[in-house]
Design a protein around this motif. Structure first.
Motif, PDB file in Angstrom:
ATOM      1  N   THR A 189       0.816  -1.213   0.000  1.00 54.40           N
ATOM      2  CA  THR A 189       0.000   0.000   0.000  1.00 54.40           C
ATOM      3  C   THR A 189       0.849   1.261   0.000  1.00 54.40           C
ATOM      4  OG1 THR A 189      -0.086   0.098   2.405  1.00 54.40           O
ATOM      5  CG2 THR A 189      -1.794  -1.183   1.321  1.00 54.40           C
ATOM      6  N   ALA A 226      -0.512  -0.333  -4.652  1.00 55.69           N
ATOM      7  CA  ALA A 226      -1.372   0.850  -4.759  1.00 55.69           C
ATOM      8  C   ALA A 226      -0.550   2.093  -5.036  1.00 55.69           C
ATOM      9  CB  ALA A 226      -2.168   1.022  -3.461  1.00 55.69           C
ATOM     10  N   ILE A 254      -7.121   1.616  -2.896  1.00 55.00           N
ATOM     11  CA  ILE A 254      -6.880   0.641  -1.827  1.00 55.00           C
ATOM     12  C   ILE A 254      -8.106   0.494  -0.924  1.00 55.00           C
ATOM     13  CG2 ILE A 254      -5.882   2.231  -0.118  1.00 55.00           C
ATOM     14  CD1 ILE A 254      -4.551  -1.282  -0.920  1.00 55.00           C
ATOM     15  N   VAL A 286      -9.571  -5.394  -4.264  1.00 57.50           N
ATOM     16  CA  VAL A 286      -8.249  -5.758  -3.743  1.00 57.50           C
ATOM     17  C   VAL A 286      -8.245  -7.231  -3.316  1.00 57.50           C
ATOM     18  CG1 VAL A 286      -6.603  -5.364  -1.859  1.00 57.50           C
ATOM     19  CG2 VAL A 286      -7.681  -3.418  -2.982  1.00 57.50           C
ATOM     20  N   ILE A 324      -4.629   0.433   4.859  1.00 58.95           N
ATOM     21  CA  ILE A 324      -5.954  -0.029   4.440  1.00 58.95           C
ATOM     22  C   ILE A 324      -6.991   0.395   5.478  1.00 58.95           C
ATOM     23  CG2 ILE A 324      -7.368  -2.064   3.937  1.00 58.95           C
ATOM     24  CD1 ILE A 324      -4.801  -3.509   3.087  1.00 58.95           C
TER      25      ILE A 324
END
Lengths: 299, 217
Positions: B55, B82, B97, B103, B131
């Motif tokens: 991420t 991401a 994300i 995802v 997240i």
């Protein structure tokens, strides 16, 4: 016992999916061929659906509409999106937090895997929105050791929740047992609750914490502030202490709730723990008395 | 279909083999230190694949970090990022994300694809705290971990690492959340940066390795 699985697919392909589910001895399929028909079935309590498998492309919508209906009506029920459409081609823009098991139908053994996966996700409650302790199976076994329905505990626990509510000057106090899919309330002062779906409860988070979990204002905690059930019940602040069995498993919670934000001092947290310990002592003693009265089985 | 196998060796850390199926919660307040330890845990040995959801780092950055941890481990990794473009056949990108449905499907597909070339895998999320900060409802993160992460570990021949930056603003009581998550994972490693190039690891749940150890970053 047979497990009812809702199968949703086009008229041309529904029988293939249904056959794949039927191939598992303990699974029993219900066939539907449209979003509308699927939603009607999901809303029908008499069907007792424990799993759903849906395709992506349907005549009157998409599999995501079906998954959304599941999450709204039976949120803890696991779903498999069984499709030959790749994830990148699936429009999830309006369904960002549904979550699902994706099984690519193009895989050579996809039909064989479907039944195995369905049983696996049902067995492990694999799509719930809370984390269970790593020893959840043993914890549930420990909980099942108590003959709750046969124990005369209701009046004792009601007195304790009355005392808790008065002592902390709060709106609601309760004793709740945390089962596999829901929390069952054994006694409750200030509200008339029987049970709550586990993922809607704060206790399922509190039970994972060794000490007392306090949420002073739910509005400031992202774990709980989108929970409509809590909002509908008017819960603003929460404190929960563990009910721990003699072999160390947390089987439930003793909780203090209020309709206003509030904090708890270290001393107050300790007092709530003492109430929880007292509840457990009563439960253990009643269970011992019950077992002592049972006639021995002849060898 | 769950398989039993040998444990997974850990590169450049004083940690013994990690058992098949083990889920590790990796926590700390220094992102670079977390990334270094994360890479050492998830760097694939020969006959293994890494599957990483990144991420806060691009695909190439993760590949370099894996290579630093174990020779050529970057070439044995499938990365969903991401950050930055999805360049290369083993790096794919996601736009949002916070779209955990997308995802989750893409991550599960990567794990399934990696298992077609070799059964053994190391999956990882760096950083799960990002997240949690992006989603509408934190409960969706738990559903994601159950549906698309812990499930793969239960069924397959792999280990998994979820990294959380404790300093992230998660709009919740982070200590309470982590202590809850800890009971759901089989192991926990807390990383505390102690110097320019040094850190202390507090390890629990990994047989033979529990306790505190000092490492070089």
């Amino acid at each position: 016992m047979s497990r009812t699985v809702l199968c949703v697919n086009t008229e041309e392909r529904i029988s293939e999916v249904s056959d794949a589910i039927n191939a598992e001895e303990n699974l029993s399929p219900i066939e539907t061929t449209s979003v509308n028909e699927a939603v009607e079935t999901i809303n029908d309590d008499s069907q007792s659906i424990v799993g759903v498998v849906t395709s992506y492309e349907l005549s009157d919508g998409s599999g995501m509409d079906v998954i959304q209906a599941v999450r709204e009506r039976i949120p803890q029920t696991p779903v498999v999106l069984f499709t030959d459409v790749s994830p990148a081609e699936i429009d999830t823009a309006s369904f960002e937090e549904l979550l699902v098991e994706y099984l690519n139908r193009d895989l050579p053994d996809a039909d064989d895997r479907l039944g195995f996966i369905m049983n696996d996700i049902i067995d492990h409650s694999a799509q719930v929105s809370f984390l269970a302790p790593d020893n959840e199976d043993e914890r549930l076994e420990a909980l099942a050791e108590y003959d709750i329905d046969e124990l005369p505990i209701e009046e004792s626990f009601q007195r304790i929740t009355d005392l808790i509510a008065a002592h902390f000057d709060i709106a609601v106090a309760f004793v709740g047992l945390i089962e596999k899919d829901e929390e069952n309330f054994l006694a409750c002062t200030g509200a008339d609750w029987d049970s709550l779906t586990r993922e809607d409860t704060m206790c399922t988070h509190s039970m994972l914490q060794e000490d007392v979990m306090v949420v002073e204002d739910i509005a400031n905690d992202k774990r709980f502030n989108k929970n409509e059930q809590l909002e509908n019940l008017g819960i603003v602040s929460y404190a929960g202490a563990n009910m721990t069995s003699s072999d160390g498993h947390v089987i439930g919670q003793v909780c203090a709730l209020d309709h206003e934000a509030r904090s708890y001092s270290i001393e107050e947290k300790h007092q709530l723990e003492q109430y929880a310990d007292t509840v457990m002592e009563i439960l253990e003693l009643r269970q011992s008395v019950l077992e002592g009265r049972r006639p021995e089985v002849a060898q | 279909m769950s398989l039993s196998s040998d444990g997974f060796s850990v590169s450049q850390l004083p940690i013994g083999e990690v058992k098949n199926g083990c889920s590790i919660l990796l926590t700390g307040e220094d992102t670079d230190a977390l990334k270094s330890v994360f890479s050492r845990l998830t760097a694939a040995d020969e006959n293994e694949r890494s599957v990483v959801l990144a991420t806060n780092a691009g695909g190439r950055s993760i590949q370099r970090s894996l290579n630093d941890a174990r020779r050529n481990a970057g070439s044995r990794a499938s990365i969903l990022t991401a950050e930055g473009p999805g360049r290369g056949e083993d790096v794919s990108s996601i736009d949002d994300i916070g779209d955990l449905t997308q995802v989750g499907m893409q991550f599960s597909t990567l794990v399934a694809t990696s298992q077609q070339s070799t059964a053994r895998f190391r999956s990882g999320i760096f950083l799960c705290s990002t997240i949690a900060s992006e989603v509408h409802d934190t409960r969706s993160v738990f559903r994601f971990l159950n549906s698309n992460f812990l499930t793969e570990l239960r069924r397959g021949d792999g280990i998994g690492v979820v990294a959380i930056d404790r300093s992230a603003d998660l709009e919740t009581n982070v200590d309470s959340m982590i202590s809850g998550m800890e009971t759901s994972f089989k192991a926990r490693i807390d990383v505390e940066k102690t110097g320019y190039n040094e850190a202390k690891l507090d390890i629990s749940g990994i047989s033979g390795s529990d306790g505190t150890v000092d490492i070089e970053l």
